[in-house]
Design a protein around this motif. Structure first.
Motif, PDB file in Angstrom:
ATOM      1  N   GLU A 175       1.487  -0.808   0.274  1.00 51.89           N
ATOM      2  CA  GLU A 175      -0.144  -0.025  -0.055  1.00 51.89           C
ATOM      3  C   GLU A 175       0.660   1.061   0.080  1.00 51.89           C
ATOM      4  OE1 GLU A 175      -2.911   0.105   3.323  1.00 51.89           O
ATOM      5  OE2 GLU A 175      -3.367  -2.092   2.946  1.00 51.89           O
ATOM      6  N   ALA A 176       1.996   1.125   0.700  1.00 47.79           N
ATOM      7  CA  ALA A 176       2.946   1.970   0.866  1.00 47.79           C
ATOM      8  C   ALA A 176       3.078   2.321  -0.665  1.00 47.79           C
ATOM      9  CB  ALA A 176       4.130   1.770   1.574  1.00 47.79           C
ATOM     10  N   GLY A 179      -5.815  -6.625  -5.334  1.00 45.90           N
ATOM     11  CA  GLY A 179      -5.475  -5.296  -5.301  1.00 45.90           C
ATOM     12  C   GLY A 179      -5.191  -4.981  -3.446  1.00 45.90           C
ATOM     13  N   ALA A 180      -5.558  -3.712  -2.644  1.00 42.03           N
ATOM     14  CA  ALA A 180      -5.426  -4.020  -1.187  1.00 42.03           C
ATOM     15  C   ALA A 180      -6.659  -4.552  -0.461  1.00 42.03           C
ATOM     16  CB  ALA A 180      -5.513  -2.383  -0.373  1.00 42.03           C
ATOM     17  N   TYR A 193      -9.552   0.305   3.513  1.00 36.86           N
ATOM     18  CA  TYR A 193     -10.253   1.929   3.272  1.00 36.86           C
ATOM     19  C   TYR A 193     -10.643   1.981   4.515  1.00 36.86           C
ATOM     20  CZ  TYR A 193      -8.794   0.106  -1.726  1.00 36.86           C
ATOM     21  OH  TYR A 193      -7.672  -0.024  -2.581  1.00 36.86           O
ATOM     22  N   TYR A 194     -11.657   0.959   6.091  1.00 31.73           N
ATOM     23  CA  TYR A 194     -12.481   1.725   6.073  1.00 31.73           C
ATOM     24  C   TYR A 194     -11.875   1.128   7.505  1.00 31.73           C
ATOM     25  CZ  TYR A 194     -15.667   0.792   2.870  1.00 31.73           C
ATOM     26  OH  TYR A 194     -16.014   1.040   1.432  1.00 31.73           O
ATOM     27  N   LEU A 195     -11.253   0.902   7.598  1.00 32.09           N
ATOM     28  CA  LEU A 195     -10.429   0.659   9.242  1.00 32.09           C
ATOM     29  C   LEU A 195      -9.173   0.641   9.722  1.00 32.09           C
ATOM     30  CD1 LEU A 195     -11.940  -3.134   9.920  1.00 32.09           C
ATOM     31  CD2 LEU A 195     -12.385  -1.106  10.399  1.00 32.09           C
ATOM     32  N   GLU A 229      -5.729  -6.523   7.841  1.00 24.87           N
ATOM     33  CA  GLU A 229      -5.328  -7.243   7.255  1.00 24.87           C
ATOM     34  C   GLU A 229      -5.815  -8.476   8.101  1.00 24.87           C
ATOM     35  OE1 GLU A 229      -2.775 -10.138   5.466  1.00 24.87           O
ATOM     36  OE2 GLU A 229      -3.158  -9.233   8.179  1.00 24.87           O
ATOM     37  N   PHE A 230      -5.685  -8.734   8.955  1.00 26.94           N
ATOM     38  CA  PHE A 230      -6.314  -9.520   9.830  1.00 26.94           C
ATOM     39  C   PHE A 230      -7.565 -10.483   9.419  1.00 26.94           C
ATOM     40  CE2 PHE A 230      -8.410 -10.920  13.916  1.00 26.94           C
ATOM     41  CZ  PHE A 230      -7.791 -12.219  13.987  1.00 26.94           C
TER      42      PHE A 230
END
Length: 466
Positions: A296-297, A335-336, A341-343, A349-350
């Motif tokens: 993401e970075a 994608g991610a 986008y919300y947490l 990810e977990f």
């Protein structure tokens, strides 16, 4: 008007609610301990496989502090800090040093920026994985001359004069040796100098050397400084496509006429550059959440390269010499995680990773949860059965020993039994059995009391006889 609830009363109510909840939980654990223990073991197993706790500190080898790659790494530090993870940059001697430190399993470094082409054989990358390429890192050959007259000069001719090929241990030096080898040339101490970048630039400006080979990002201040010097030419790799065929990690970059400077019309014609790519390389045991955060970075930091790269070209898969991480593969495919986008990243990810693990857990937990009411009913029924067995034992003992002392002892035992039965928590399905038990206890107790009274009367009559 309703009276206002004071703070003291509110606190008392909350305290009473918490105490009641604690007691109910303790009672549930006592009564349904076995099913709950099974659920806790299953949940612990799920958490173990999901690795729910990413590290809060990650160390990254980022090259010399004067390198552009170090500046690029600092942007990753800022991105990680915004997500609650400390990314510590470890200064090194360059790209080769980054690679060596990452291969050392006893080193704390878990991530490094590596130039493509360092891995000559599969053994070199054992235990390492790629998170994709994040930027082009062109091979620049600056020399004094007139580019208009040197269109067809091959690399072998340009490298004959006094030239700097980078200091030992640098990515520039490693790439120079590879280019020399593939063109059939060998390093010559009398004409090829192993100078650090800053010394090579000064020597080039003083014309102590005719050329300088350097592998560096276009945005690097060093490259920008050299591109502004009049009379200094950037070599056109006229056989760039051949190098790319022979070296799988090499990309061919195109610079149009005037691409570096329209005012000076520099370069004076279209040129081709060789380029490796900067790749994020990790140890294969780096936590998946941290890997996803790097992905993401990269998208946020290098996803908009302006000069050589197209929009959103990076991160991408350009260096085939290092195996791609499964997390990176998932990122490039899907994608991610949507939840990111919300947490917070580690929560998203977990939850994304345990999604598949939850299916067997739910399949196991659902029947266990459904069995708890039946388990509690059976447990309460067994307690009722034990009381009946105790009641039957009392009847047998009274039949065997009909003395007043025995009757008094058993009546007292029945009183205790009745009190204990009242404390039993009964499921609504067992209400009839519960009251039947109380009635039977009271019946036996009443019979024993009548027998005791009859015995007492008999003793009185016996005592009145002359």
């Amino acid at each position: 008007m309703r009276p206002t609830v004071t703070r003291h009363v509110f606190v008392k109510r909350v305290k009473a609610t918490l105490i009641d909840a604690f007691r109910q939980g303790r009672r549930l654990m006592r009564d349904a301990g076995h099913p709950i223990l099974l659920l806790m073991i299953a949940l612990s197993t799920l958490l173990w496989f999901a690795k729910p706790a990413p590290p809060k500190i990650v160390e990254m080898a980022a090259g010399r502090p004067t390198d552009y790659s170090f500046e690029l790494a600092q942007r990753y530090v800022q991105f990680f800090a915004r997500n609650g993870v400390e990314l510590r940059l470890v200064p090194t001697q360059g790209a080769l040093d980054n690679f060596e430190r990452l291969k050392n399993t006893r080193d704390a470094v878990k991530v490094a920026m590596i130039q493509g082409g360092f891995a000559d054989n599969p053994e070199d990358v054992t235990g390492l994985l790629s998170l994709g390429s994040i930027a082009y890192e062109p091979v620049w050959l600056f020399y004094w001359g007139d580019q208009a007259d040197d269109v067809q000069r091959p690399l072998t001719e340009l490298l004959k004069g006094p030239v700097s090929i980078g200091n030992i241990g640098s990515g520039t030096h490693a790439k120079a040796l590879q280019l020399l080898k593939i063109t059939g040339m060998t390093p010559r101490a009398d004409s090829m100098y192993e100078l650090p970048e800053d010394q090579a630039v000064e020597a080039l400006k003083r014309r102590e050397i005719n050329a300088m080979l350097v592998v560096e990002h276009y945005e690097s201040p060093l490259i920008q400084d050299l591109l502004k010097i009049d009379g200094l030419v950037v070599a056109d790799f006229i056989r760039a496509r051949a190098y790319a065929k022979l070296l799988g990690y090499i990309e061919v970059l195109h610079v149009p006429m005037g691409g570096f400077d329209l005012v000076r019309n520099f370069p004076k014609h279209d040129i081709q550059l060789l380029s490796t790519t900067t790749t994020l390389v990790i140890e294969d045991d780096l936590h998946p959440a941290i890997q996803m955060l790097f992905m993401e970075a990269s998208a946020a930091i290098v996803g908009h390269e302006r000069f050589f790269g197209d929009a959103k070209e990076f991160p991408s898969i350009k260096d085939p010499t290092i195996p791609l991480s499964a997390v990176a593969h998932q990122y490039f495919e899907k994608g991610a995680p949507t939840l990111s986008y919300y947490l917070p990243f580690w929560v998203a990810e977990f939850l994304e990773r345990i999604g598949l693990l939850l299916v067997p857990f739910v399949a196991f937990a659902y029947p266990v949860m459904r069995s708890i009411p039946g388990f509690l009913i059976n447990r309460a029924r067994k307690r009722i059965e034990r009381v009946y067995l105790e009641l039957r034992r009392i009847e047998h003992e009274v039949s065997a020993d009909f003395s007043p002392a025995m009757l008094d002892q058993k009546i007292t035992a029945l009183d205790r039994m009745a009190a204990e039965v009242l404390r039993i928590k009964i499921h609504k399905k067992l209400v009839a059995e519960f009251y039947a038990l109380r009635s039977d206890i009271e019946f036996v107790r009443a019979v024993l009391i009548r027998l005791r009274q009859a015995e007492a009367c008999s003793e009185e009559k016996t005592g009145l006889k002359p």
